[in-house]
Design an enzyme around this catalytic site. Structure first.
Site, PDB file in Angstrom:
ATOM      1  CG  HIS B  99      -1.969   1.039   1.178  1.00  0.00           C
ATOM      2  ND1 HIS B  99      -3.193   0.816   0.584  1.00  0.00           N
ATOM      3  CD2 HIS B  99      -1.986   2.330   1.600  1.00  0.00           C
ATOM      4  CE1 HIS B  99      -3.920   1.925   0.662  1.00  0.00           C
ATOM      5  NE2 HIS B  99      -3.211   2.854   1.281  1.00  0.00           N
ATOM      6  CB  ALA B 139       0.950  -6.143   6.910  1.00  0.00           C
ATOM      7  CB  VAL B 141       4.367  -2.276   4.705  1.00  0.00           C
ATOM      8  CG1 VAL B 141       4.909  -1.276   5.696  1.00  0.00           C
ATOM      9  CG2 VAL B 141       4.587  -3.705   5.186  1.00  0.00           C
ATOM     10  CD  GLU B 142       2.718  -7.920   3.677  1.00  0.00           C
ATOM     11  OE1 GLU B 142       2.310  -8.800   2.923  1.00  0.00           O
ATOM     12  OE2 GLU B 142       3.313  -8.174   4.745  1.00  0.00           O
ATOM     13  CG  MET B 143      -3.332  -6.873   0.979  1.00  0.00           C
ATOM     14  SD  MET B 143      -4.534  -8.213   1.005  1.00  0.00           S
ATOM     15  CE  MET B 143      -3.896  -9.288  -0.265  1.00  0.00           C
TER      16      MET B 143
END
Lengths: 350, 350
Positions: B99, B139, B141-143
């Protein structure tokens, strides 16, 4: 301006031919007869492949390339990222997100049936799918790559080299940007959605219920058909957004002048390609600005801005119900197994 | 520290059982006999589905969810973004991009055959695939999503609601985060790569050439097998990266202390799960830092850092050639057709 005058002529034809004017509830056969003057059904991929003589090897190569993230500088963006075959051929966000999380200027149009559009992009700046395929690969806000780096990448992968040779056997140096675009076009020519309820109706079946039929009749009699006709129910001519009344700035942002940036002709300010309406129920949000999430709202806006008519609630509902019948059978695509990078493959760049 | 001592015991077994000690060129049958003590073949998805009694409905639901970008806050990141079934089950960039174009801390591990890992993630912080599936969704930094927003999204889509009901018929409120994770695990349980040249060899075929055979023999006799054994040729125990000699900071970044962050035990500093080596030739770059692009270089680093041996060029080449035989038949996945958003679906957020 030739295309613009067609609008009024077509609207006249629709009005005179409309079954809705003859009776309260439209008769299916009369509506069908009028509809056949404006629309053609989506053919099957098989018939298109045969008619256009597209080779199986170029389609297979195109399938790889369509899902190939290494066409992008970052190695994480493929054609399918913004034109997903699983979600109506688009990404269904306001405007696409590309390299570095940059937001593109316009809503991503669907790749499904895009073959039948008169030209590609919202402003028609690419004549066909082959031309179109080259754009996002190079656009800094999208894949942010260069033709030479794409060629270097593809040449570093022996499996790609072999498939390019098979697909373009007459070329001395077949792995090139032009053939990449051609193969993507070949694959995209198979991303068709035949056999919608609407196409079944055109073919003679009683596949539309009363409201859907009324919606189709209104779609023609109110004049929507003037811009949205043909095989893709749109996607052909260019028309000013706001023929009668300009919508608000959130829907028609003042700094996006549409086709003007292609032709630099004053009369093309805020002129856009009429959106193709096939599978439109799958691809909210709507318009080039991607600011409208409700299909009913989009229909109402079109009524006021393009036709100068305040459609009543029942009319908006019926037209929307008709638009849902444009959803066809979605393509079943097997995810390609892509070859691993080699020591010669350019590394991803953030 | 139980797992660490296993390393030396296993290495001893490998050394004593190695066919390479008996003669110059290893005899296939002797190598096979030793190999069968350490490795098991990848089964077919059909046999796993039957053995674990996984329902077809949960697999189908999991297929949708695995490709579902609306599990992410942005609506553009799905499980397949970082674990692509077309590229060895990983994204093959240094560390994943999530993201807002944030870079994650570690290299994305493959989803292929992940079912057979002793635990998930580089530090084993998730016991199984179901537990793992919940991580990236949340997370930042992910989804960058939340369980409640995921549930709201899925409940807004009637086709999902129907499929959750079919997959979890005994649940009163089947559309929930737990079942989402369970269904993703069910689908991922089918992402297996049976019938590699190595597995054919284990089954009795003469599928390895002389160098591949030598590589396998070295892999066992040098002690690689101490950490990389079992069905996934790794993915089971935890071991310090740099048993003998710590690699440089670019390969072993000092601020990523590995399993220490899970156990808070001093002896777990720079301890990581031994990487599963199935399909390793498809998923460069290597190690948790994703800093090594050459499989040969990765093998050489392992020799010096874990075994305290400078492998010569021929040994590195042979082991690398053996590792290529771990590439199995890749899963053929049909891209799911996902249901369109409704008025109740939370909008994508940048």
């Amino acid at each position: 301006m030739k295309k613009h005058t067609t609008l009024l002529l077509a609207a006249g034809l629709a009005l005179s031919g409309s079954a809705a004017l003859a009776a309260g509830a439209p008769a299916a056969d009369a509506v069908r007869e009028t509809a056949r003057q404006f629309f053609q059904p989506i053919p099957t991929p098989e018939s298109v492949i045969k008619e256009r003589n597209i080779s199986a090897d170029s389609i297979e190569l195109g399938r790889w390339l369509f899902f190939e993230p290494r066409l992008s500088r970052s190695h994480i963006i493929s054609c399918n990222t913004c034109h997903s075959v699983g979600t109506g051929g688009a990404d269904n966000i306001q405007t696409s997100i590309g390299h570095g999380w940059q937001h593109g200027p316009r809503n991503s149009p669907t790749v499904l049936n895009a073959l039948f559009n008169g030209a590609q992009f919202w402003d028609g700046r690419a004549a066909d799918l082959k031309e179109q395929a080259k754009g996002p690969v190079q656009a800094s806000v999208e894949m942010n790559n260069t033709p030479s780096q794409v060629e270097e990448t593809l040449k570093s992968l022996p499996e790609y080299v072999a498939l390019f040779q098979k697909a373009y056997p007459k070329d001395k140096d077949p792995v090139n940007f032009e053939n990449m675009a051609h193969a993507i076009e070949a694959f995209e020519s198979t991303l068709l959605t035949p056999n919608s309820k609407f196409d079944q109706f055109l073919a003679g079946a009683d596949s539309l219920d009363e409201i859907e039929l009324k919606g189709l009749d209104l779609f023609m009699s109110k004049g929507c058909v003037a811009c949205h006709q043909g095989i893709n129910v749109g996607g052909q001519g260019y028309f000013p957004f706001g023929v009668v009344k300009k919508p608000g700035a959130e829907i028609l942002p003042p700094d996006d002048k549409g086709r003007f940036t292609v032709t630099h002709t004053a009369s093309d300010e805020y002129v856009f390609r009429a959106g193709p309406l096939r599978n439109i129920a799958l691809t909210a949000p709507y318009f080039h600005s991607g600011d409208v999430w409700s299909l009913e709202q989009a229909v109402a806006i079109m009524g006021s801005s393009q036709l100068g008519q305040e459609l009543n609630e029942g009319e908006v509902k019926a037209i929307t119900r008709f638009l849902h019948t444009l959803t066809g059978e979605q393509p079943q695509v097997v995810y390609p197994i892509l070859p691993p990078s080699t020591a010669a493959t350019p590394r991803p760049q953030k």
